[in-house]
Motif scaffolding. Structure first.
Motif, PDB file in Angstrom:
ATOM      1  N   VAL A  65      10.020  -0.272  40.821  1.00 34.67           N
ATOM      2  CA  VAL A  65      10.380  -1.289  41.805  1.00 34.67           C
ATOM      3  C   VAL A  65       9.854  -2.636  41.334  1.00 34.67           C
ATOM      4  O   VAL A  65       8.680  -2.758  40.969  1.00 34.67           O
ATOM      5  CB  VAL A  65       9.790  -0.950  43.195  1.00 34.67           C
ATOM      6  CG1 VAL A  65      10.125  -2.038  44.209  1.00 34.67           C
ATOM      7  CG2 VAL A  65      10.282   0.411  43.670  1.00 34.67           C
ATOM      8  N   LYS A  66      10.737  -3.634  41.346  1.00 30.13           N
ATOM      9  CA  LYS A  66      10.355  -4.992  40.965  1.00 30.13           C
ATOM     10  C   LYS A  66      10.802  -5.951  42.047  1.00 30.13           C
ATOM     11  O   LYS A  66      11.966  -5.964  42.438  1.00 30.13           O
ATOM     12  CB  LYS A  66      11.009  -5.406  39.634  1.00 30.13           C
ATOM     13  CG  LYS A  66      10.440  -4.703  38.433  1.00 30.13           C
ATOM     14  CD  LYS A  66       9.025  -5.138  38.212  1.00 30.13           C
ATOM     15  CE  LYS A  66       8.384  -4.418  37.051  1.00 30.13           C
ATOM     16  NZ  LYS A  66       6.962  -4.677  36.984  1.00 30.13           N
ATOM     17  N   SER A  72      14.633 -14.112  37.592  1.00 29.15           N
ATOM     18  CA  SER A  72      16.037 -14.098  37.202  1.00 29.15           C
ATOM     19  C   SER A  72      16.308 -12.764  36.521  1.00 29.15           C
ATOM     20  O   SER A  72      15.402 -11.944  36.351  1.00 29.15           O
ATOM     21  CB  SER A  72      16.322 -15.248  36.231  1.00 29.15           C
ATOM     22  OG  SER A  72      15.618 -15.025  35.016  1.00 29.15           O
ATOM     23  N   THR A  73      17.534 -12.558  36.096  1.00 32.14           N
ATOM     24  CA  THR A  73      17.831 -11.332  35.359  1.00 32.14           C
ATOM     25  C   THR A  73      17.062 -11.311  34.045  1.00 32.14           C
ATOM     26  O   THR A  73      16.667 -10.245  33.580  1.00 32.14           O
ATOM     27  CB  THR A  73      19.343 -11.188  35.115  1.00 32.14           C
ATOM     28  OG1 THR A  73      19.839 -12.379  34.515  1.00 32.14           O
ATOM     29  CG2 THR A  73      20.082 -10.930  36.416  1.00 32.14           C
ATOM     30  N   ASP A  74      16.814 -12.485  33.457  1.00 29.82           N
ATOM     31  CA  ASP A  74      15.993 -12.542  32.233  1.00 29.82           C
ATOM     32  C   ASP A  74      14.557 -12.112  32.529  1.00 29.82           C
ATOM     33  O   ASP A  74      13.949 -11.382  31.748  1.00 29.82           O
ATOM     34  CB  ASP A  74      15.991 -13.953  31.635  1.00 29.82           C
ATOM     35  CG  ASP A  74      17.314 -14.305  30.971  1.00 29.82           C
ATOM     36  OD1 ASP A  74      18.083 -13.372  30.640  1.00 29.82           O
ATOM     37  OD2 ASP A  74      17.563 -15.507  30.787  1.00 29.82           O
ATOM     38  N   THR A  75      14.030 -12.549  33.663  1.00 33.98           N
ATOM     39  CA  THR A  75      12.676 -12.146  34.064  1.00 33.98           C
ATOM     40  C   THR A  75      12.621 -10.637  34.245  1.00 33.98           C
ATOM     41  O   THR A  75      11.668  -9.980  33.813  1.00 33.98           O
ATOM     42  CB  THR A  75      12.273 -12.832  35.389  1.00 33.98           C
ATOM     43  OG1 THR A  75      12.493 -14.230  35.285  1.00 33.98           O
ATOM     44  CG2 THR A  75      10.818 -12.575  35.729  1.00 33.98           C
ATOM     45  N   LEU A  76      13.657 -10.095  34.861  1.00 34.34           N
ATOM     46  CA  LEU A  76      13.718  -8.649  35.079  1.00 34.34           C
ATOM     47  C   LEU A  76      13.715  -7.914  33.742  1.00 34.34           C
ATOM     48  O   LEU A  76      12.976  -6.945  33.567  1.00 34.34           O
ATOM     49  CB  LEU A  76      14.970  -8.302  35.892  1.00 34.34           C
ATOM     50  CG  LEU A  76      15.145  -6.852  36.308  1.00 34.34           C
ATOM     51  CD1 LEU A  76      13.968  -6.367  37.131  1.00 34.34           C
ATOM     52  CD2 LEU A  76      16.439  -6.700  37.090  1.00 34.34           C
ATOM     53  N   ILE A 112      14.834  -0.576  40.929  1.00 34.81           N
ATOM     54  CA  ILE A 112      15.269  -1.289  42.125  1.00 34.81           C
ATOM     55  C   ILE A 112      14.627  -2.668  42.064  1.00 34.81           C
ATOM     56  O   ILE A 112      13.397  -2.796  42.085  1.00 34.81           O
ATOM     57  CB  ILE A 112      14.895  -0.548  43.415  1.00 34.81           C
ATOM     58  CG1 ILE A 112      15.684   0.765  43.493  1.00 34.81           C
ATOM     59  CG2 ILE A 112      15.171  -1.436  44.633  1.00 34.81           C
ATOM     60  CD1 ILE A 112      15.442   1.580  44.740  1.00 34.81           C
ATOM     61  N   ALA A 113      15.482  -3.679  41.950  1.00 38.88           N
ATOM     62  CA  ALA A 113      15.031  -5.069  41.903  1.00 38.88           C
ATOM     63  C   ALA A 113      15.275  -5.688  43.277  1.00 38.88           C
ATOM     64  O   ALA A 113      16.388  -5.628  43.802  1.00 38.88           O
ATOM     65  CB  ALA A 113      15.785  -5.826  40.823  1.00 38.88           C
TER      66      ALA A 113
END
Length: 131
Positions: A65-66, A72-76, A112-113
């Protein structure tokens, strides 16, 4: 109390609230949550669940879980780098060694973001990575 102690507690609390939201989401989708915050020396897995459909009922799902409200998607992608994935894989193997009843189960690693700008408030990435 040290200057950063209040922030650490609030960060921990935010993490627990994010995991609770993710667990609730999984339950709504029909998953059975088996365990939360499974820890070993190798690492931690936020949620371990059984698949949501009859065909997935023999699938053990390890969920990271994040919560990234300022990400952002880059961070994810950065948060789920290969080092983090390897820790999750090793921890999952420890879980399976302790719970032999799942030896014949399929295994899946989901993410799960939560609250990532430009994504749904709860963004479920099924089969996010594999060994």
């Amino acid at each position: 109390m040290s200057p950063g102690a209040g922030n650490a507690a609030s960060t921990h609390d935010r993490g627990l609230m994010a995991e609770e939201r993710a667990a609730g989401y999984l339950r709504e989708k029909g998953y059975s949550v088996l365990e939360r915050n499974f820890r070993t020396r190798e690492g931690e897995i936020d949620i371990i669940a059984l698949g949501s459909t009859r065909s997935e009922n023999d699938t053990i799902v390890f969920v990271e879980v994040k919560s990234l409200p300022h990400g952002s998607t880059d961070t994810l992608s950065h948060e789920l780098n290969s080092t983090k994935q390897q820790k999750i894989l090793k921890t999952a193997k420890c879980y399976l060694q302790k719970h032999r009843q799942y030896n014949d189960s399929y295994i899946r690693f989901d993410v799960i973001a939560l609250d990532v700008p430009a994504l749904d408030p709860v963004h479920h990435i099924v089969n996010a990575f594999s060994e």
